[in-house]
Design a protein around this motif. Structure first.
Motif, mmCIF file in Angstrom:
data_model
loop_
_atom_site.group_PDB
_atom_site.id
_atom_site.type_symbol
_atom_site.label_atom_id
_atom_site.label_comp_id
_atom_site.label_asym_id
_atom_site.label_seq_id
_atom_site.Cartn_x
_atom_site.Cartn_y
_atom_site.Cartn_z
ATOM 1 N N GLU A 122 -6.862 0.474 8.753
ATOM 2 C CA GLU A 122 -6.996 -0.367 7.564
ATOM 3 C C GLU A 122 -5.638 -1.015 7.210
ATOM 4 O O GLU A 122 -5.545 -2.215 6.993
ATOM 5 C CB GLU A 122 -7.501 0.520 6.414
ATOM 6 C CG GLU A 122 -7.687 -0.169 5.098
ATOM 7 C CD GLU A 122 -8.871 -1.124 5.100
ATOM 8 O OE1 GLU A 122 -9.797 -0.885 5.893
ATOM 9 O OE2 GLU A 122 -8.831 -2.086 4.343
ATOM 10 N N ASN A 139 -6.663 6.344 3.811
ATOM 11 C CA ASN A 139 -7.500 5.240 4.279
ATOM 12 C C ASN A 139 -7.303 4.905 5.754
ATOM 13 O O ASN A 139 -7.887 3.954 6.251
ATOM 14 C CB ASN A 139 -7.253 4.004 3.417
ATOM 15 C CG ASN A 139 -8.576 3.382 3.000
ATOM 16 O OD1 ASN A 139 -9.624 3.834 3.412
ATOM 17 N ND2 ASN A 139 -8.508 2.342 2.209
ATOM 18 N N ALA A 145 -2.302 -1.860 -3.533
ATOM 19 C CA ALA A 145 -3.206 -0.710 -3.637
ATOM 20 C C ALA A 145 -2.429 0.581 -3.515
ATOM 21 O O ALA A 145 -1.439 0.655 -2.771
ATOM 22 C CB ALA A 145 -4.269 -0.786 -2.551
ATOM 23 N N PHE A 146 -2.866 1.553 -4.246
ATOM 24 C CA PHE A 146 -2.252 2.869 -4.156
ATOM 25 C C PHE A 146 -3.085 3.755 -3.254
ATOM 26 O O PHE A 146 -4.300 3.631 -3.181
ATOM 27 C CB PHE A 146 -2.102 3.487 -5.540
ATOM 28 C CG PHE A 146 -1.105 2.751 -6.383
ATOM 29 C CD1 PHE A 146 0.220 2.700 -6.005
ATOM 30 C CD2 PHE A 146 -1.498 2.068 -7.524
ATOM 31 C CE1 PHE A 146 1.154 2.002 -6.755
ATOM 32 C CE2 PHE A 146 -0.580 1.376 -8.288
ATOM 33 C CZ PHE A 146 0.755 1.339 -7.903
ATOM 34 N N GLN A 155 0.874 -1.165 0.000
ATOM 35 C CA GLN A 155 0.000 0.000 0.000
ATOM 36 C C GLN A 155 0.913 1.217 0.000
ATOM 37 O O GLN A 155 1.773 1.350 0.853
ATOM 38 C CB GLN A 155 -0.859 -0.006 1.260
ATOM 39 C CG GLN A 155 -1.699 1.224 1.451
ATOM 40 C CD GLN A 155 -3.146 0.975 1.110
ATOM 41 O OE1 GLN A 155 -3.698 -0.077 1.431
ATOM 42 N NE2 GLN A 155 -3.760 1.918 0.423
HETATM 43 C C1 NAG Z 1 -9.784 1.733 1.740
HETATM 44 O O1 NAG Z 1 -10.593 0.927 2.538
HETATM 45 C C2 NAG Z 1 -11.730 0.395 1.878
HETATM 46 C C3 NAG Z 1 -12.581 -0.307 2.897
HETATM 47 O O2 NAG Z 1 -11.877 -1.295 3.592
HETATM 48 C C4 NAG Z 1 -11.261 -0.501 0.751
HETATM 49 O O3 NAG Z 1 -12.351 -1.076 0.076
HETATM 50 C C5 NAG Z 1 -10.415 0.314 -0.211
HETATM 51 O O4 NAG Z 1 -9.903 -0.509 -1.227
HETATM 52 C C6 NAG Z 1 -9.281 0.986 0.529
HETATM 53 N N1 NAG Z 1 -8.601 1.912 -0.319
HETATM 54 C C7 NAG Z 1 -7.328 1.783 -0.622
HETATM 55 C C8 NAG Z 1 -6.768 2.863 -1.449
HETATM 56 O O5 NAG Z 1 -6.691 0.834 -0.220
#
Ligand code: NAG
Ligand code: NAG
Length: 475
Positions: A337, A333, A326-327, A298
């Motif tokens: 998370e 976020n 994920a970016f 991330q």
């Molecule tokens: C942020 O969290 C949401 C909910 O858990 C998730 O669906 C989403 O992919 C996340 N965004 C990133 C940028 O990781």
């Protein structure tokens, strides 16, 4: 913790064979006889202390440690000539300290003033027995080493101090091994970089200018040419205006990405950890089978220099099963998370960003998620005493962008190998923890120890530079 894997990197026999043989025979005979409990003391009657210390370290003897804790602290002290006895660690006695530090009493605008502490207009330092000025949370925290080191020094002479003291503050700079410059440069960079008209320069720039003027006029500076001064510049953009003028000093940095090699380099300067932002995985019993995500990344993609590899890797990995790529920054976020994600992952990717280092590595360590480091130019904290290959996987950028390379490599790591690295992560995580009061072998103590290991090299430079100074009439 007892089975530390940390070993000094010196060869056992650096000298010609006959010398070595004689030396080993001299050492080994009494050693074999008295190993059980008093071995070290007995040998010390036979050989000078410093030699024993290095040979004992070379022979890789386990150090005796009553609490069965890490042997790292003791091994580090072996490398230093003032190595104090074990019981002396509980109280900070300057005459036995690993590192004696003189700290300039800079005005508050250079340190706690940036945190909003005003004092009473008279004292330079807050009374931290009564109240410790609060450091803000958020992303600034990752470069907060300035704050933790300064608090540790301020409290180093408290009589009821419970924390260990690798460094002790001394009032007379002539007694000091190093001179500490308490400028919170990362915070200044984060908070004071904007120019507010009608002013034409930022407060950050102004403070640096004042600092250079102050330092270069001090007798401590003149004595050493600044070579024994410690300057903290952990944020890659901190000290941007003053770093050239202060280049003889020892910098405490996150990496060398934005430095010319003659201004900062791994021989002269110290690499310190970022303060991790995600939660430490306390009582982690989440082993190989419990962590459902194989590989986690991330982070930002819009990077000045490092962006392209992140994009390439994303394209390579996006179709892979059980890979989270994920970016988005932690800010977007939230750290919860990311904590959940990293705590549920076996491997965590650390890809060079706009600089070779990033705090992802320290987030991964705190999560016990085995770091996979793709950053050819990265330099790591305390690597002279810590073998990162025991708990990290390093991949060359050149290899990482080959199709299939990374996933094949990661899938080939057996459960046993992974579990060993996971265990090792749990042993070493404390070395990367910043806190006040500081604790044994935490990041604060480890950084001081790293500085202490540099003192002989600093002294060499200072002495060489002062050969002609005493009776020089030419100036
Ligand atoms: C942020 O969290 C949401 C909910 O858990 C998730 O669906 C989403 O992919 C996340 N965004 C990133 C940028 O990781
Ligand atoms: C971790 O374990 C210790 C000892 O079993 C316990 O005292 C402590 O509360 C636990 N901490 C957390 C956060 O679970």
């Amino acid at each position: 913790m007892a089975n530390s894997n940390i070993q000094p990197h010196r060869p056992v026999c650096p000298k010609p064979f006959f010398f070595c043989l004689t030396f080993l025979v001299l050492l080994v005979i009494p050693y074999l006889f008295f190993w059980v409990d008093s071995g070290i003391q007995v040998v010390s009657h036979v050989l000078p202390k410093k030699k024993i210390v290095s040979v004992i370290a070379n022979l890789n003897t386990p150090s005796r440690n009553h609490e069965g804790e890490s042997t790292l602290f003791k091994e580090s002290t072996f490398l230093h000539q003032h190595a104090p006895a074990e019981e002396e660690f509980t109280q900070c006695n300057p005459s036995n300290a690993l590192l004696k530090v003189f700290m300039y009493d800079l005005p508050p605008e250079f340190h706690f003033g940036i945190l909003g502490w005003n004092g009473d207009g008279k004292s330079v330092w807050p009374n931290i027995r009564a109240e410790v000025p609060h450091y803000p949370g958020g992303l600034n925290l990752q470069h907060s080493i300035d704050y933790w080191l300064t608090l540790d020094l301020l409290s180093s002479r408290f009589s009821d101090r419970s924390a260990p003291c690798s460094a002790v503050r001394v009032e007379d700079s002539r007694e000091a091994d190093v001179v500490f410059v308490p400028f919170f440069s990362s915070l200044s960079c984060n908070r004071h970089s904007k120019v507010n008209p009608p002013e034409t320069v930022s407060t950050n720039e102004l403070l640096q200018k004042k600092l250079v003027e102050f330092l270069t006029s001090q007798r401590e500076w003149k004595r050493s040419g600044g070579r024994d001064h410690i300057i903290m510049a952990h944020h890659p953009n901190s000290m941007l205006d003053a770093r050239m003028n202060l280049s003889p000093c020892m910098f405490i940095l996150s990496d060398f990405g934005r430095y010319f090699p003659h201004v900062a380099n791994v021989e002269k300067d110290i690499i310190a950890p970022y303060k991790h932002l995600i939660k430490t995985f306390v009582n982690d019993s989440f082993g190989f089978d419990d962590r459902s995500i194989l590989l986690y990344f991330q982070g930002g993609i819009h990077r000045k220099n490092g962006g392209s590899i992140r994009k390439q890797l994303f394209n390579l990995l996006k179709g892979e099963k059980s890979v989270h790529f994920a970016f988005g920054s932690l800010r977007e976020n939230g750290t919860d998370e990311a904590s959940r994600g990293m705590h549920s992952s076996k491997f965590c990717l650390n890809i060079a960003g706009d600089t070779p280092s990033s705090n992802r590595l320290f987030d991964a360590i705190a999560s016990h998620c085995v770091p996979v480091i793709i950053s050819d130019d990265i330099e790591l904290p305390y690597e002279d005493v810590l073998d990162y290959s025991k708990f990290c996987i390093f991949v060359r950028k050149f290899d990482a962008i080959k199709k299939g390379f990374l996933m094949t490599l990661i899938r080939s790591v057996s459960r046993e190998d992974w579990t060993q690295m996971w265990q090792r992560l749990k042993e070493v995580e404390g070395y990367f923890e910043f806190q006040y009061p500081s604790k044994k072998d935490d990041a604060v103590q480890m950084v001081w120890q790293a500085v202490a290991r540099r003192v002989p090299a600093i002294q060499l430079k200072v002495h060489r530079s002062s050969r002609f100074s005493r009776f020089d009439v030419s100036t």
